[in-house]
Design a protein around this motif. Sequence first.
Motif, mmCIF file in Angstrom:
data_model
loop_
_atom_site.group_PDB
_atom_site.id
_atom_site.type_symbol
_atom_site.label_atom_id
_atom_site.label_comp_id
_atom_site.label_asym_id
_atom_site.label_seq_id
_atom_site.Cartn_x
_atom_site.Cartn_y
_atom_site.Cartn_z
ATOM 1 N N LEU A 8 0.795 -1.224 0.000
ATOM 2 C CA LEU A 8 0.000 0.000 0.000
ATOM 3 C C LEU A 8 0.831 1.279 0.000
ATOM 4 N N GLN A 9 1.687 1.477 0.988
ATOM 5 C CA GLN A 9 2.423 2.737 1.085
ATOM 6 C C GLN A 9 3.322 2.961 -0.126
ATOM 7 N N THR A 10 3.991 1.922 -0.586
ATOM 8 C CA THR A 10 4.858 2.035 -1.757
ATOM 9 C C THR A 10 4.058 2.445 -2.981
ATOM 10 N N ASP A 11 2.914 1.808 -3.187
ATOM 11 C CA ASP A 11 2.098 2.121 -4.360
ATOM 12 C C ASP A 11 1.509 3.518 -4.306
ATOM 13 N N VAL A 12 0.979 3.926 -3.155
ATOM 14 C CA VAL A 12 0.391 5.261 -3.051
ATOM 15 C C VAL A 12 1.462 6.316 -3.299
ATOM 16 N N THR A 13 2.644 6.145 -2.712
ATOM 17 C CA THR A 13 3.746 7.093 -2.908
ATOM 18 C C THR A 13 4.131 7.166 -4.383
ATOM 19 N N ARG A 14 4.232 6.017 -5.034
ATOM 20 C CA ARG A 14 4.577 5.964 -6.464
ATOM 21 C C ARG A 14 3.494 6.628 -7.313
ATOM 22 N N TRP A 15 2.233 6.360 -7.014
ATOM 23 C CA TRP A 15 1.133 6.952 -7.776
ATOM 24 C C TRP A 15 1.103 8.458 -7.602
ATOM 25 N N GLU A 16 1.332 8.943 -6.380
ATOM 26 C CA GLU A 16 1.389 10.389 -6.147
ATOM 27 C C GLU A 16 2.510 11.016 -6.976
ATOM 28 N N ALA A 17 3.684 10.382 -6.995
ATOM 29 C CA ALA A 17 4.829 10.889 -7.750
ATOM 30 C C ALA A 17 4.543 10.910 -9.253
ATOM 31 N N GLN A 18 3.660 10.024 -9.714
ATOM 32 C CA GLN A 18 3.305 9.957 -11.133
ATOM 33 C C GLN A 18 2.157 10.902 -11.484
ATOM 34 N N GLY A 19 1.739 11.729 -10.532
ATOM 35 C CA GLY A 19 0.698 12.718 -10.806
ATOM 36 C C GLY A 19 -0.721 12.206 -10.746
ATOM 37 N N ALA A 20 -0.948 11.077 -10.086
ATOM 38 C CA ALA A 20 -2.301 10.534 -9.986
ATOM 39 C C ALA A 20 -3.205 11.484 -9.212
ATOM 40 N N VAL A 21 -4.447 11.558 -9.633
ATOM 41 C CA VAL A 21 -5.459 12.380 -8.973
ATOM 42 C C VAL A 21 -6.134 11.524 -7.909
ATOM 43 N N ARG A 22 -6.257 12.071 -6.704
ATOM 44 C CA ARG A 22 -6.857 11.360 -5.571
ATOM 45 C C ARG A 22 -8.325 11.749 -5.452
ATOM 46 N N LEU A 23 -9.201 10.733 -5.475
ATOM 47 C CA LEU A 23 -10.645 10.959 -5.366
ATOM 48 C C LEU A 23 -11.222 10.076 -4.265
ATOM 49 N N PRO A 24 -12.055 10.628 -3.390
ATOM 50 C CA PRO A 24 -12.656 9.796 -2.341
ATOM 51 C C PRO A 24 -13.708 8.861 -2.922
ATOM 52 N N LEU A 25 -13.796 7.664 -2.343
ATOM 53 C CA LEU A 25 -14.868 6.724 -2.657
ATOM 54 C C LEU A 25 -15.853 6.812 -1.501
ATOM 55 N N SER A 26 -17.103 7.106 -1.799
ATOM 56 C CA SER A 26 -18.090 7.254 -0.728
ATOM 57 C C SER A 26 -19.414 6.621 -1.120
ATOM 58 N N THR A 27 -20.166 6.273 -0.088
ATOM 59 C CA THR A 27 -21.502 5.725 -0.305
ATOM 60 C C THR A 27 -22.448 6.874 -0.639
ATOM 61 N N ARG A 28 -23.666 6.545 -1.005
ATOM 62 C CA ARG A 28 -24.655 7.584 -1.304
ATOM 63 C C ARG A 28 -24.980 8.424 -0.081
ATOM 64 N N THR A 29 -24.709 7.900 1.113
ATOM 65 C CA THR A 29 -24.964 8.653 2.340
ATOM 66 C C THR A 29 -23.752 9.474 2.759
ATOM 67 N N GLY A 30 -22.668 9.408 1.983
ATOM 68 C CA GLY A 30 -21.490 10.216 2.248
ATOM 69 C C GLY A 30 -20.399 9.551 3.063
ATOM 70 N N GLU A 31 -20.596 8.295 3.475
ATOM 71 C CA GLU A 31 -19.566 7.588 4.236
ATOM 72 C C GLU A 31 -18.390 7.264 3.312
ATOM 73 N N ILE A 32 -17.194 7.707 3.697
ATOM 74 C CA ILE A 32 -15.995 7.419 2.906
ATOM 75 C C ILE A 32 -15.566 5.980 3.166
ATOM 76 N N PHE A 33 -15.435 5.176 2.116
ATOM 77 C CA PHE A 33 -15.005 3.798 2.294
ATOM 78 C C PHE A 33 -13.690 3.500 1.589
ATOM 79 N N GLY A 34 -13.075 4.506 0.951
ATOM 80 C CA GLY A 34 -11.796 4.289 0.294
ATOM 81 C C GLY A 34 -11.397 5.471 -0.568
ATOM 82 N N THR A 35 -10.346 5.257 -1.347
ATOM 83 C CA THR A 35 -9.804 6.290 -2.226
ATOM 84 C C THR A 35 -9.530 5.683 -3.598
#
Length: 128
Positions: A8-35
């Motif tokens: 996880l940490q290695t991949d997120v760091t690599r994706w950030e360095a590659q300019g990936a856009v971070r978007l929250p994953l949420s339910t219809r009620t607004g609960e964040i369940f991931g990225t």
Amino acid sequence: MLVTPPTLQTDVTRWEAQGAVRLPLSTRTGEIFGTLWVREDGQALVVLNRPAPAGQVYQAWGRQAGDTQAAVPVSLGITGNTVMQVRWQGYGSVGISIEPAGEAGPHPTAWPGQSAGRVAGWRYTASG
């Protein structure tokens, strides 16, 4: 196809360095369940807050952009863990469902935070 979880940490760091856009994953009620980390090359890294419940897996889905098949979800990958990489290019939106392990099929049955049977929760709409 079960996806092997990357570190996880290695991949997120690599994706950030590659300019990936971070978007929250949420339910219809607004609960964040991931990225969802999205790169311009059509790849997406799904990072979920917790593993799938016992006896279940997460399944990523795509819907075609601007097509008569837009309402028909297409499976992009399956994992019982918290991380998976999928190819979203060509899809107008991406969603995550919870499916019975060994029975993940051609149509979503339940979304995080929802009861079974609802097709909802699409979290990302691609542009172009």
